[in-house]
Each structure stands twice: as structure tokens, then as C-alpha cells.
Design an enzyme around this catalytic site. Structure first.
Site, mmCIF file in Angstrom:
data_model
loop_
_atom_site.group_PDB
_atom_site.id
_atom_site.type_symbol
_atom_site.label_atom_id
_atom_site.label_comp_id
_atom_site.label_asym_id
_atom_site.label_seq_id
_atom_site.Cartn_x
_atom_site.Cartn_y
_atom_site.Cartn_z
ATOM 1 C CB CYS A 132 -0.922 -0.030 1.230
ATOM 2 S SG CYS A 132 -1.994 1.411 1.315
ATOM 3 C CB CYS A 135 -0.791 2.396 4.041
ATOM 4 S SG CYS A 135 -2.245 1.762 3.239
ATOM 5 C CG ASP A 136 2.972 1.020 4.551
ATOM 6 O OD1 ASP A 136 2.565 1.478 5.625
ATOM 7 O OD2 ASP A 136 2.723 -0.136 4.158
#
Ligand code: NAP
Length: 307
Positions: A132, A135-136
Site C-alpha cells: 500500500c 499507507c506506507d
């Protein structure tokens, strides 16, 4: 008893909920263990949903769906459904601590990113290996990262990562991409992306603090090393069909060889009252617009069959 249970709160489930409640089905519950929105909410940008001209992040895009789809009486239960089984003319949905009966069920549980099966991938998952970018990606601000894959997801997320990382290596096992030509063009024109093509990844390596890099082999068996702290793996999706399994591992409805649920043009499965929509169903185009269409189609069928 619930008139219609919808399992999964992505575009398919939300659209099914909107159509069912607006179409007059009274007791419609959307079961979603997290916040509705689905996997697309963590996508970096959506630019191919007609009517939404401005490119939006997945989160921003799904925000309006959440408000609109609950407007006509759809309710959300933050429950994880563990299993669906047939009981006489209805269905039983099992959670960790209760059983819920529903007359009709629309399963919209979608798909999850596949692992590539690379040595070190599992070991470093969450410690430098991710699926992701939204997300990261931030962890790699001004650092170099590698993206693995040659489909739309890999290329789109590689483009997104160029906004954060100092450089993105896009590593693919062939020299031809599955992604849309316009996306391939953007990638090729992006100076922050370096393509590493027709290679086999040997290993993701690191130490206790996380990933240090990746080793890959070219066509001539030459091994190269890339020192990067972040590796994003986008090599396709597998369907989330486990809730449709009996205790003996067989399925309650027909599935194809890939485990995708077989449906007709109304999204009806082989079991009366059970529908499957979005990525989980056979021949899904894996597009938000198609998942939404599936959800609407299934709910219209539920409405028609209740007369
Ligand atoms: P995908 O299209 O199946 O592509 C997976 C990629 O990963 C392929 O390039 C494949 O290589 C590579 N791959 C598979 N297994 C591998 C392994 N073990 N090691 C290394 N590479 C591996 O998957 P996706 O990109 O997640 O897309 C899934 C579906 O969603 C597609 O239908 C796609 O069009 C759709 N999608 C659409 C959009 C959009 O419309 N904007 C965005 C995202 C996804 P090969 O090519 O050699 O097989």
C-alpha cells in the site's frame, strides 16, 4: 430476520445498499469490519470513474459514497462475518459471537493483494515490504524505493510514489506491461522512475531494522543488488471467498478454478438468494465502476424477486 445482508463495504457493497434501500427493501444491513470504503480507499488516485473529472485520492473519492449510500436507510454493522451457510429458505451469517439470519445475501468481499513468493518477502512484510503506497509511502520520503509488478496497480502506485520518494525503481519480470498504455506512457516519461525489466527477483534482504535491498537476476543470469529501504509489491489480487466455504472446504455455491464465484447476468450465484458482486465474482473487470454496477444489478434483482 434481516431482509438483505450485504457483506463488504467497498463500491459493490455500498452501491448494493444504496439501490436496495432506495428501491424499498426495508431491513438492509451492510456488514463491514472496518469503515466502509473498501480497498479502493487506499488507492493513490482515481482518474477513470466517469463523472468524477478531477483526479481524487481513493479516500476522498469514497467519502461521498459513504454519505450518499446511507441516505435511504442502509445500516452498517461493524462486524466480521466469518461464514455464510444456507438454512431452509434463508441464510445464517456467523460472527465471532453470534448468528444472524438473512433472507438474501449479497457477498462483496473483494480481493486482497497477492504475495509474489519472493524469498524474504514474508519475513520483511510490514518492515519495509508493503502492498500500500498511500499507507506506507510516507516512510520513504526522499529515499529510494522499488516497486514490483507490471500491471495497472504497480504502475499507478509507482507514479504516486514519485511524489514522495527520491527515486522509484520499477522492477518487472517482462519487458511488456499489462497496465493501460496511457499509464505506461506516464511511467516512461517520469524522470524519477527507472525501469528494471525482464529480471527475476532472487531475494529481499535486510536486518533486524528492516529491508536493506533486493537482489535480482537478468536474462544472462547476472545478479545485481539494489539498496533500497522500501519495496512495494503489486503482483495481482486473490479473491476473498473463505466465508463461502463449508466445514469440509467445499463451497456453498459454484466457483470456478480460480475460486471466483460463478454468477449470471443478475449477479445470482448457484444458490437462490445468494448474490456475488465486484472482484469476488467470475470475470470481474476489477474496476470501481464495474463493482458498483454489480451491486446495483444484484439489488435490483433482490427487489424484483421480492414482489
Ligand atoms: P495484474 O494486472 O494481474 O498485474 C500483475 C502484475 O504482476 C503483472 O505484470 C505480472 O507479471 C506481475 N506478477 C504476477 N506475479 C508475479 C510474481 N510472482 N513475481 C513478479 N511479478 C509478478 O494485477 P493488478 O495490477 O493488481 O491489477 C488487477 C486488476 O485491477 C487488473 O484487471 C487491472 O486492470 C485492474 N486495475 C485497474 C486500475 C485502473 O483502471 N485504474 C487500477 C488498478 C488495477 P506478468 O505481466 O508477467 O504476468
Amino acid at each position: 430476520m434481516i431482509d438483505l445482508a450485504i457483506i463488504g463495504g467497498g463500491p459493490a457493497g455500498l452501491s448494493a445498499g444504496l439501490y436496495a434501500t432506495r428501491g424499498g427493501i426495508k431491513n438492509v444491513v451492510l456488514f463491514e469490519k472496518g469503515l466502509p470504503g473498501g480497498a479502493i480507499a487506499s488507492s493513490s488516485e482515481i482518474e477513470n470513474y466517469p463523472g468524477v473529472e478531477e483526479v481524487k485520492s481513493g479516500m476522498e473519492f469514497m467519502d461521498t459514497w459513504n454519505r450518499q449510500c446511507f441516505r435511504f436507510g442502509l445500516t452498517h454493522q461493524m462486524e466480521e462475518i466469518l461464514n455464510v451457510s444456507k438454512k431452509d429458505d434463508s441464510f445464517v451469517l456467523k460472527t465471532y459471537n453470534k448468528e444472524i439470519e438473512a433472507k438474501n445475501v449479497i457477498v462483496c468481499t473483494g480481493s486482497i493483494p497477492k504475495r509474489a513468493g519472493i524469498k524474504g518477502e514474508d519475513k520483511f512484510y510490514g518492515r519495509g515490504v508493503s502492498n500500500c503506497a498511500t499507507c506506507d509511502g510516507f516512510f520513504y520520503k526522499d529515499k529510494e524505493v522499488a516497486v514490483i509488478g507490471g500491471g495497472d496497480t504497480a504502475l499507478e502506485e509507482a507514479l504516486y510514489l514519485t511524489n514522495i520518494a527520491s527515486k522509484v525503481y520499477l522492477i518487472h519480470r517482462r519487458d511488456d506491461f499489462r497496465a493501460a498504455p496511457s499509464t505506461v506512457e506516464k511511467v516512461k516519461n517520469n524522470k524519477k522512475i527507472e525501469l528494471i525489466l525482464s529480471v527475476t527477483i532472487e531475494e529481499i534482504f535486510g536486518d533486524q531494522s528492516g529491508v536493506n535491498g533486493i537482489k535480482y537476476k537478468d536474462k544472462n543470469d547476472n545478479i545485481s543488488t539494489l539498496n533500497v529501504p522500501g519495496i512495494f509489491v503489486f503482483v495481482g489480487m486473490s479473491v476473498n471467498h473463505d466465508i463461502l466455504k463449508n466445514d469440509n472446504g467445499s463451497f456453498i455455491c459454484e466457483v470456478n478454478k480460480k475460486g471466483e464465484v460463478k454468477v449470471d447476468l443478475k449477479m445470482k450465484t448457484s444458490l437462490k438468494g445468494l448474490y456475488a458482486c465486484g472482484d469476488i465474482r467470475e470475470d470481474a473487470s476489477r474496476q470501481v465502476i464495474c463493482a458498483a454496477g454489480d451491486g446495483a444489478t444484484a439489488s435490483i434483482e433482490v427487489i424484483n424477486s421480492s414482489h
